[in-house]
Structure formats: C-alpha cells, structure tokens
Design a protein around this motif. Structure first.
Motif, short mmCIF file in Angstrom:
data_model
loop_
_atom_site.label_atom_id
_atom_site.label_comp_id
_atom_site.label_asym_id
_atom_site.label_seq_id
_atom_site.Cartn_x
_atom_site.Cartn_y
_atom_site.Cartn_z
N UNK A 26 83.94 58.08 55.86
CA UNK A 26 83.09 57.84 56.53
C UNK A 26 82.92 57.89 58.07
N UNK A 27 83.92 57.16 58.62
CA UNK A 27 84.08 57.04 59.89
C UNK A 27 84.39 58.62 60.41
N UNK A 28 85.55 59.14 59.80
CA UNK A 28 85.95 60.54 60.00
C UNK A 28 84.70 61.45 60.13
N UNK A 29 83.93 61.62 59.03
CA UNK A 29 82.74 62.30 59.15
C UNK A 29 81.85 62.13 60.28
N UNK A 30 81.72 60.67 60.68
CA UNK A 30 80.72 60.55 61.71
C UNK A 30 81.35 61.04 63.27
N UNK A 31 82.88 60.93 63.16
CA UNK A 31 83.22 61.30 64.55
C UNK A 31 83.40 62.90 64.41
N UNK A 32 83.68 63.57 63.40
CA UNK A 32 83.91 65.06 63.56
C UNK A 32 82.55 65.47 63.57
N UNK A 33 81.55 64.99 62.68
CA UNK A 33 80.43 65.65 62.81
C UNK A 33 79.65 65.59 64.13
N UNK A 34 79.88 64.41 64.84
CA UNK A 34 79.18 64.18 66.09
C UNK A 34 79.90 65.38 67.17
N UNK A 35 81.04 65.75 67.11
CA UNK A 35 81.46 66.81 68.00
C UNK A 35 80.59 67.69 68.77
N UNK A 36 79.74 68.41 67.64
CA UNK A 36 78.64 69.16 68.33
C UNK A 36 77.68 68.68 69.17
N UNK A 37 77.21 67.52 68.90
CA UNK A 37 76.23 66.51 69.78
C UNK A 37 76.89 66.38 71.31
N UNK A 38 78.25 66.01 71.40
CA UNK A 38 78.82 65.80 72.30
C UNK A 38 79.27 67.12 73.22
N UNK A 54 71.46 65.84 61.72
CA UNK A 54 70.82 64.67 61.91
C UNK A 54 71.03 64.13 63.28
N UNK A 55 72.05 64.15 63.70
CA UNK A 55 72.02 63.67 65.19
C UNK A 55 71.41 64.69 66.06
N UNK A 56 71.57 65.96 65.97
CA UNK A 56 70.93 66.89 66.85
C UNK A 56 69.18 66.62 66.62
N UNK A 57 68.95 66.30 65.53
CA UNK A 57 67.17 66.21 65.37
C UNK A 57 66.92 64.74 66.04
N UNK A 58 67.79 63.74 65.69
CA UNK A 58 67.17 62.46 66.15
C UNK A 58 67.64 62.32 67.85
N UNK A 59 68.81 62.66 68.24
CA UNK A 59 69.18 62.49 69.69
C UNK A 59 68.56 63.63 70.46
N UNK A 60 68.85 64.82 70.05
CA UNK A 60 68.21 65.98 71.06
C UNK A 60 67.04 66.66 70.49
N UNK A 61 66.37 66.07 69.74
CA UNK A 61 65.05 66.38 69.22
C UNK A 61 65.12 68.01 68.82
N UNK A 62 66.15 68.48 68.23
CA UNK A 62 66.27 69.95 67.97
C UNK A 62 65.32 70.33 66.70
N UNK A 63 64.78 71.38 66.77
CA UNK A 63 64.02 72.04 65.68
C UNK A 63 64.95 72.23 64.52
#
Length: 348
Positions: free
Chosen positions: A4-16, A250-259
C-alpha cells in the motif's frame, strides 16, 4: 502494508511531476529527480556498508538500463504532463506490461503466446485507444499523450534489459539501483543545453514537489520495490501496478481538481483487464518457482510437483518431500541394522 505504501508513493509520482512543472522545465525536473533519488539510495547504501558495483562490463549495462528505465521515461513523462493530466498519465502508464509482452515476443523471452494472453494484449491496446479517442475532437491524440505512451514502452525495454543483464548476477539490488540513478543523472545532465538552462521560477510548491518526487517517489520507491521483490516475490510486487492508475486518478481529481470523463475511466478499466489477462501465465510460473526454487523453468517446475498434482492447483511449498516405502526396482533394500561382521552370531 508495504504494498500500500509503495502504491501510494509510486502512484503519486504523476501529481508531483505536475506540480514541479509549474516552476521548472521538463529537463530540470528530470535531472533533480534523478539526482535526489541517487543521493537517497547512496546514503542508504553506505549506511548499510554496501558498495557500488565494480567492473566496466557491469557499469556498461547500468548505463544502458539507466537510459531506458530512468532518464528517457522520466523525461518523457515530464514533457507529456505539460499537456496531459496526471490522472490520465497514470492510466497510460498502466500499458507498460502490454509493451513488455510485445518486447518479450520480439526478443524471444516470451514463447507460446496463449490465446488468453493474446486476447489480453488486444483488449489492453483497445483500452488505450479508448483513452486516446482519436475519433473525437476532444481526444488525447497529442504529442504529450504519445510521449507518455513512449515512456511506458521505454520502461518495458529497461525492465527486459535489466532482467537479462543485471538482475541475478551477484550484485545487490540496492547497489544496482543507486548506480543506475547515478548514471541516469549523468545522462540527463547531457540534455541541459536542450532545455535545462532556462530560468528557474522560484516557487515553493514546485520546489517541495520536486524534492518529494526525488527522495520519496523515486529513491525510496526504488528501494521499497526491490525489498518487496526479494521478500515476497515478483508476482506480489507486480500487483502494485494495478493500483497506480487508481492512486494517480484520485490524487489528480482531489488535489488538482482534474476532470475525469467516463470514457477515460472505462478505457482505464479495459487496460487493467487486458494487463491481468496477459499476466496469467507469468503468475502461475512465478508461483511454482517460488514454491520450488530449484526449478529454473516451467518444465522443471512441472517435474518437481508431487505426483498427481494438477497445474491449476495453488502452489504451496510442501512440508516434506514425498517418500515411498517401496524399494526402487533393481535395487536391494538396505537392512535397518547393519550386521556385525566381526561377530556374525552376535546381535549387538
């Protein structure tokens, strides 16, 4: 927990990456990402009293792997996300296993493509086409989207090269990953005259994003990935890939308000179904090799299974090897007590 930690870190790459691009150019983001990741892994390496790989041949392979697995895809992601949302980038990154199958067929590491895997390959690329939607005016047929697909394909090339030339050669994975990011830093530095000498706009959000991207989403993620592979096997580590699009969307929609359109959601689901179908044989093969580590290939794994075990059964390590009380044909059974040759009439 670690998955779960790895998925969160790796999946957040695109947000950062998206946030870092607000104040840095794509080349600058890639260079800082590689440099911070290399520094993080080097500290971990020396903290565990490890050392970098030695030998010119090993470093040659490290540089090739660093180009295809780090420098090139990192740069393509940064270029692509200038025009593509972070959630869509994560969905397109899920096509990496599909490219791995195609590359395996091309170089001969994938043999006997079963109908179900072929269907998964076609379904996966159909889902990619659904995400692109070239038949619509609002589709994603842009250079940015193509760059992200190219990054996913580059990952597949890098993984295949690493598996053939670096992994399992006696060099610790932490040493390889640290050296690989060092090489990627040097390769990316060569691209500075192209687009890395632009003025840096000092922005707190961009600086924080690139630091988190380099240390956690690159350095720590590399180390955690190798630890999961070593402790739980490649199959369990690969399941993280199914969670990456969910985290990025999920991070793109929540943090960046992406459609996020229904078409992209359906396309992402179709891609994941195709990826799951292409991995069916690999999962069974790796499961057997985990239960029977001496099995170097599928045929040996089948021969190692106890008599009467079917291929579809789950592979669990037997508590003890099967034994037989019957003597082997043509051999004289050994007596339980060896007779005393010095005193043949004595029982003791």
């Amino acid at each position: 927990m670690r998955v779960g930690v790895l998925a969160l870190l790796w999946g957040s790459t695109f947000l950062w990456i998206k946030l870092a691009l607000e104040g840095l150019s794509p080349v600058q983001v890639t260079l800082l990402r590689c440099a911070l990741g290399a520094a993080t892994l080097t500290v971990l390496l020396f903290g565990t009293r490890g050392r970098l790989p030695r030998g010119r041949a090993t470093w040659k392979h490290v540089f090739v792997a660093a180009f295809f697995c780090n420098a090139l895809p990192f740069g393509l992601f940064s270029v692509g996300q200038q025009t593509v949302d972070s959630g869509v980038a994560g969905a397109l990154n899920a096509t990496t296993p599909l490219w791995s199958v195609l590359i395996g067929l091309a170089i001969g590491t994938e043999r006997g493509l079963r109908p179900i895997r072929l269907a998964g390959l076609l379904i996966g690329f159909a889902g990619t086409s659904l995400i692109f939607a070239p038949w619509q005016q609002s589709g994603l047929t842009s250079w940015g989207a193509l760059a992200i697909v190219g990054a996913a394909a580059s990952y597949a090339v890098g993984f295949a090269y690493m598996g053939h030339h670096l992994v399992g050669k006696g060099v610790p994975t932490l040493s390889l990953s640290a050296a690989q990011l060092m090489a990627a830093t040097g390769l990316t530095a060569l691209a500075l005259p192209v687009g890395g000498l632009e003025t840096i706009h000092v922005d707190r959000t961009a600086l924080i994003a690139v630091v988190v991207l380099g240390i956690f989403a690159t350095g720590v993620t590399f180390h955690l990935t190798y630890r999961i592979i070593a402790d739980e096997g490649a199959t369990n580590a690969a399941t993280v890939g199914y969670l990456l699009p969910v985290v990025s969307v999920a991070l793109g929609a929540i943090v960046l308000d992406e459609a996020f359109s229904i078409r992209v959601a359906v396309g992402m689901a179709v891609v994941l179904v195709g990826v799951g179908m292409t991995r069916r044989r690999n999962a069974v093969s790796e499961c057997r090799q985990h239960a029977y580590p001496r099995a170097a290939n599928i045929e040996y794994a089948r021969a190692s299974l106890p008599h009467g075990t079917k291929d579809t059964e789950s592979c669990t390590r037997p508590s003890s090897p099967p034994t037989s009380s019957a003597p082997s044909p043509g051999r004289t059974p050994r007596p339980a007590v060896r007779p005393n040759r010095r005193f043949p009439h004595s029982e003791n």
